[in-house]
Write a protein that holds these residues in place. Structure first.
Motif: not given
Lengths: 732, 456
Positions: B349-353, B368-370
């Motif tokens: 997901h684009p929001s994953a870092e 998302e967000g991971s």
């Protein structure tokens, strides 16, 4: 005519050429032809002439088989003759079969053979079969090409040495009525692996009482996909590897090819021999097993399904016959009155005379027959030199050579007249009767033919009862031939054979006559009943609960079966043991024998332990004794002598517990004498190291929660158990 | 289409403990970060079936499922959520909602089916034969890992399990025999009467009932009414219908079949025409009896629809199946997931870092967000939303749900980590399940265990 003969020859040659030339050169194909079916289905005719020489559309049956074998590329045929072997050999010697190029016919004769199994054992001893061979009986009609089946068989054999046999099967034309094979044979159920074509299950003597087929769970575990067939017919043509013969020798109890041999191989998972099937689609193959199949195959021949083996193609010694419109075949020199009507699908033999206004349809008339006027013949088989006087009526009957029917005689459907019988004027022969000059034998002369079917046992005993019971003839007994004559009308000669009770039921199934209407409805009702039963117990179950109870019920069945088995097993073990005691057989040998019993009954070693122990105790109780202490002494002696035998089955603690349980059971039921001695004998067993303390303690623990009545013996041996417990604690 | 669809979403299956709980009923277990129920609903939507009844066991579970459906499908599907008591079984569930059923036929689908077989194909097969029941069957899934992995359960699962023994006619259209459950352990008994009627029966042990059935509504209701002991569609109702097909005890619409033709008028006629177009099935021949005149026997037809081998069809009914399905949906059967896979064959997901030197292999999914720390490695695994993963963490063949915290240096193999769970530093898990909100303390090593909070 000549052209046709050439065509047939060309077809045969083509079949031969298409064989792999290398293969043939290396190993000429051999065949075993059994010229005896070892059954009694064709009696009384077969009392006078062997079945393979009976004319099928005016040609002896064996000629069809031999002609096919020759065309199929078989180089050497061994004809095994048993019943009337002289006649068969004489016939073959005078026929052209002995003078064919590239095709040798050899006969093997034996008189004391009663089954196909024996025949094959004998052939094995003679050591004449060297490679793959075709096993066939002399009553088979076929026109299939063996090439493909043979090749498949060889390839399989190369890959898997255990693939010993290829069975030819054919989709059977379902009879709309019986929904079974229309050949009058028993219903056949087979399970075949659709990919490898391996035969997995074969049930031909269908047990009608059982509404289900039981497939072993291992079968499904090994083969994820199985086809169950009710729509196939066994052609009784087998391609066998030489091992088959030795298998028959190894298993001396194999008699019947299908019932014993095939089933034996399918059930035997130790040797792992496999049988495969080859299905033929467009060609023909059928075996004549009974009168019905005689009728059906004759019709198939007339309708040319068996080409090139049809009446108008000369394939072996059949007379020139011309095919006319509507499937009518006529030989030469037929004298037929202008007003006589010969209908469709009828064969008229050489030199037959037919009087005026006679009607013949769907029938086969042999050579040199004389048929009067106003005779009606329908769906019948008249052999050679038969004289039928004016006004006779024949429907669906078989009439053998030399029969004379006086004017106005009537044969009801299903009648069979054997050789030279004379039927008196205006006499009506009742349906399904069999008439012969010979009296019905009162004992089986097993030398000639033996029927393995269950219904055979009663074939004869009833003759006298039936004789007296025959209403129309009053008190005539079947012994006096004088008294018999009126049975066939004035001037009649011959005996009407009585039909055994079991047979009567089945008679319509095998007869030449079409199945009567009432039987049909009966049959379909029977099928419904079948269903009823099934659904009935289903509904009963579904009211009581879910499927679980259903499975319990069937488990109950299984238990019943296995219980039966174990009873037999026990008896056998006991017999073995007693014999061992009497004859002083070595313990090792007894162990061997019991082991073989165990394998054949598929029992566990716990069962063996139980059974051996049971027989030992039985012996002890049978040994004369006056007091309880003497009995105890006897028991101790026997246990000492045979402890090795018993110990060989006590591999684990479970078996030991089984012994204690068995002993308990005996004390309660069959051998109450032991009950006061229970604890003491238990002690003896412990002393002799037959039972370990673990087993006894475990048994006692198990009984802890049991009913009071079950605990009698635990109570009795309480002290002993106590002592054991303490001893083991001390050890700890 | 005159079909009503019932989705049996189940409740909190005991088999799936500790993955399921009151908050997460079986229907909402994530498969590639979507509730498993969504796969069924999507397939139905594709077949243009928009009206459906979702049956959930237990009030709590129903609330969760209902909440999720109304949020996710608010303007797409018309879903009615019905609650039934727990442990009524599939047949019981249908019995309880019987009053909702009005259409001529009912399609019953299990809510845990992950499949790309169009339900429309099943209903079409059902209609074509005017059958009483049509069952979808599919090949037995090969469970366990296909490539050399570390699964300890591998030896056991090597051989495909047996779920059913299914007997069909040679055309593979009619169901003639079915054995389930305990019956598999025993010898198979096939009734001769049906064999006589059909001539040839193909018996397969490598197929299984996929739990998607089309029923004739009136027949189904009649059976459920009369046999009040029937609990399961799979084990009671279907085998019953199959057993009794040649000796039907069912009155279709309360009247024998013959009369029904008149009552139903046009409908029935069109079926007749369809039926006549093909050769009559053995049922019809059998019903005619020996004389070929008027039908003497009452029969009904049980049909099958066999999903082709290329289709994916697995039920999520065990923990092993849960792992398999998650692996397949982001792997071989990734068209089911509805996501677009990147060039590396994974979804991040684009929001994953991701930290430095962290690799996410093919057939992986990162929600998302991971966030992941440095030097991590993820292979063939699904990681949910808003997870926090430390450095030096290895995740192989595993499913990590949402809001999971994983400390530095953990190693996770073949395991399932449920939402809100926490793994402290250097935890090593192999073939484990970690329940909702469970905390695994630092340095622990577990193998093949099921870790969950004690139920209050």
């Amino acid at each position: 005519m000549g052209a046709q003969k050439k065509r047939a020859a060309a077809a045969a040659a083509a079949a031969r050429v298409s064989e792999d030339p290398d293969d043939l050169a290396r190993q000429p194909l051999q065949a075993i032809l059994l010229a005896d079916s070892f059954t009694t289905k064709f009696r009384p005719i077969t009392l006078e002439r062997p079945k393979v020489l009976l004319p099928l559309v005016n040609v002896p049956m064996i000629n069809y088989t031999l002609a096919w074998l020759e065309a199929a590329g078989v180089a050497e045929v061994f004809v095994f003759c048993c019943a009337h072997s002289k006649q068969v050999i004489d016939y073959l010697e005078n026929s052209e079969w002995f003078s064919q190029p590239n095709f040798t016919v050899k006969t093997i004769e034996s008189h004391n053979i009663i089954s196909a199994g024996d025949a094959l054992r004998l052939i094995y001893e003679q050591n004449v079969i060297h490679g793959d061979f075709v096993l066939i009986s002399g009553d088979t009609v076929s026109n299939m090409s063996l090439t493909q089946a043979l090749q498949e068989h060889k390839e399989r054999k190369k890959k898997d040495n255990n693939a010993v046999m290829t069975m030819i099967i054919k989709k059977s034309k379902p009879s709309p009525i019986t929904r079974q094979s229309r050949l009058g044979t028993d219903e056949l159920f087979m399970a075949i692996d659709p990919n490898t074509k391996q035969l997995l299950y074969y049930e031909d003597k269908a047990d009608h009482s059982k509404g289900t087929i039981c497939l072993d769970k291992m079968l499904l575990a090994e083969n994820p996909s199985i086809s169950l067939h009710n729509d196939k017919q066994d052609c009784y043509i087998d391609i066998c590897s030489p091992e088959v013969l030795s298998l028959f020798t190894d298993n001396f109890d194999y008699q019947h090819l299908r019932r014993h041999f095939v089933k034996g191989l399918l059930l035997d998972d130790i040797m792992g021999y496999k049988i495969f099937t080859h299905e033929i689609h467009s060609s023909y193959a059928a075996r004549i097993d009974n009168y019905r199949s005689y009728d059906i195959v004759s019709k198939d021949i007339i309708q040319r399904w068996t080409y090139p083996y049809v009446p108008d193609v000369k394939f072996c010694g059949n007379r020139a016959t011309k095919l006319e419109r509507r499937g009518m075949y006529r030989a030469l020199e037929i004298e037929q009155s202008r007003s006589a009507q010969v209908g469709s699908f009828t064969v008229i033999g050489y030199g037959t005379k037919i009087g005026s206004n006679s009607k013949i349809s769907d029938s086969v008339i042999g050579e040199g027959c004389t048929i009067g006027s106003n005779v009606l013949i329908e769906g019948s088989y008249i052999w050679d030199n038969v004289i039928i006087e004016d006004g006779c009526e024949l429907r669906h009957v078989i009439v053998c050579d030399g029969v004379i029917m006086k004017a106005g005689a009537v044969l009801k459907p299903g009648v069979v007249l054997s050789f030279k019988v004379v039927i008196g004027e205006r006499f009506v022969v009742p349906a399904y009767s069999k008439v012969s000059l010979l009296q019905q034998p009162t004992v089986h002369d097993s030398d000639e033919e033996l029927e393995y079917a269950d219904n055979s046992s009663g074939t004869v005993e009833f003759s006298s009862i039936q004789g007296t019971a025959d209403q129309s003839n009053g008190e005539m007994t079947s012994e006096s031939s004088e008294a018999h004559k009126p049975k066939l009308g004035t001037g009649g000669v011959g005996y009407i054979w009585s039909i055994c009770e079991g047979g009567q039921e089945e008679e319509w199934r095998h007869s030449v006559a079409p199945i009567p209407e009432d039987k049909l409805t009966e049959l379909s009702e029977a099928m419904d009943d079948d269903q009823e039963l099934v659904t009935q117990d289903r509904t009963a179950l579904s009211t009581s609960g879910e499927l679980i109870s259903d499975s319990n019920a069937s488990e109950g069945d299984d238990n019943e079966d296995s219980k039966d088995d174990s009873v037999y097993f026990e008896k056998e073990v006991e017999a073995t043991f007693l014999r061992a005691v009497e004859e002083n057989v070595k313990v090792d040998h007894v162990i061997l024998e019991v082991n073989s019993l165990r394998l054949s009954y598929n029992m566990t070693s716990a069962d063996c332990a139980g059974a051996v122990f049971y027989s030992m105790m039985k012996l002890a109780i049978k040994t004369p004794h006056s007091s309880a202490s003497e009995l105890q002494q006897n028991t101790a002696n026997i246990i000492t002598t045979w402890q090795k035998l018993l110990k060989s089955y006590l591999l684990e603690i479970d078996e030991e517990i089984e012994i204690i349980l068995k002993f308990e059971e005996m004390c309660l039921e069959s051998a109450k004498e032991f009950s006061p001695l229970f604890a003491r004998i238990l002690h003896i067993l412990y002393d002799k190291d037959i039972l370990q303390e673990d087993a006894i303690l475990r048994w006692a623990d198990e009984k802890e929660g049991a009913d009071e009545s079950d605990k009698v013996f635990v109570r009795q041996s309480e002290k002993f158990i106590q002592w054991l417990r303490e001893a083991s604690e001390e050890e700890d | 289409m005159d079909f009503q669809v019932v989705v049996l979403a189940g409740g909190t299956s005991k088999k799936l403990v500790p993955l399921v709980s009151k908050e997460v009923p079986k229907a909402l277990l994530p498969v590639a970060n979507r509730p498993v129920l969504s796969y069924v609903l999507e397939q139905l939507e594709l077949s243009n079936i928009k009206d459906l009844i979702v049956v959930v066991e237990g009030a709590d579970a129903a609330l969760c499922v209902g909440g999720w459906i109304s949020a996710a499908y608010v303007d797409r599907l018309h879903v009615e959520v019905a609650t039934v008591p727990e442990d009524v079984g599939t047949a019981g569930a249908l019995r309880a909602i019987a009053h909702h059923l009005t259409a001529k036929d009912v399609l019953v689908v299990s809510g845990d089916l992950v499949s790309d077989v169009p339900p429309g194909a099943v209903t079409a097969a059902h209609r074509r034969h005017d059958a009483v029941v049509t069952a979808m069957i599919c090949s037995v899934p090969v469970s366990g890992l296909s490539e050399a992995g570390s699964s300890g359960a591998k030896d056991k699962t090597k051989k495909p399990g047996r779920y059913n023994i299914i007997g069909m006619d040679p055309t593979k259209q009619f169901l003639l025999h079915i054995a389930t459950g305990a019956e598999l352990e025993k010898d198979t008994r096939i009734r001769k009467s049906i064999l006589r009627a059909v001539g040839q029966m193909d018996i397969r042990a490598d197929l299984m009932d996929a739990h998607m059935y089309a029923f004739n509504r009136s027949v189904l209701q009649e059976v459920l009414d009369q046999k009040d002991k029937f609990q399961s569609l799979k084990q009671d109702v279907l085998p019953y219908l199959v057993r009794s097909q040649l000796k039907s005890e069912i009155l279709i619409n309360g009247a024998p079949q013959g009369q029904q033709a008149k009552e139903n008028g046009n409908d029935k006629v069109s079926y007749r025409i369809l039926a006549n177009a093909s050769t009559p099935s053995f049922h019809e021949l059998y019903a005619l009896g020996p004389n070929g005149s008027a039908p003497v026997r009452r029969t009904h037809k049980c049909c099958v629809y066999i999903a082709s081998n290329s289709k994916y069809c697995v039920r999520l009914n065990s923990i092993q199946a849960f792992m398999d399905i998650n692996r397949d949906v982001i792997g071989e059967a990734n068209h089911l997931s509805g996501y677009n896979f990147s060039a590396q064959n994974n979804i991040i997901h684009p929001s994953a870092e991701l930290g430095s030197k962290t690799t996410v292999g093919p057939h992986c999914m990162l929600g998302e967000g991971s966030q992941m720390g440095d030097k991590c490695s993820v292979k063939r695994s699904v990681i949910g939303r808003h997870c926090r993963i430390g450095s030096n963490v290895k995740v192989v063949n595993s499913v990590v749900m949402n809001h999971v915290t994983i400390g530095d240096g953990c190693s996770i193999q073949g395991s399932v980590i449920c939402s809100n769970a926490q793994l402290q530093e250097r935890v090593a898990l192999k073939d484990c399940q970690v329940g909702l909100g469970y905390v695994v303390s630092a340095g622990c090593e577990y193998k093949g265990e099921s870790l969950a909070r004690k139920e209050k």
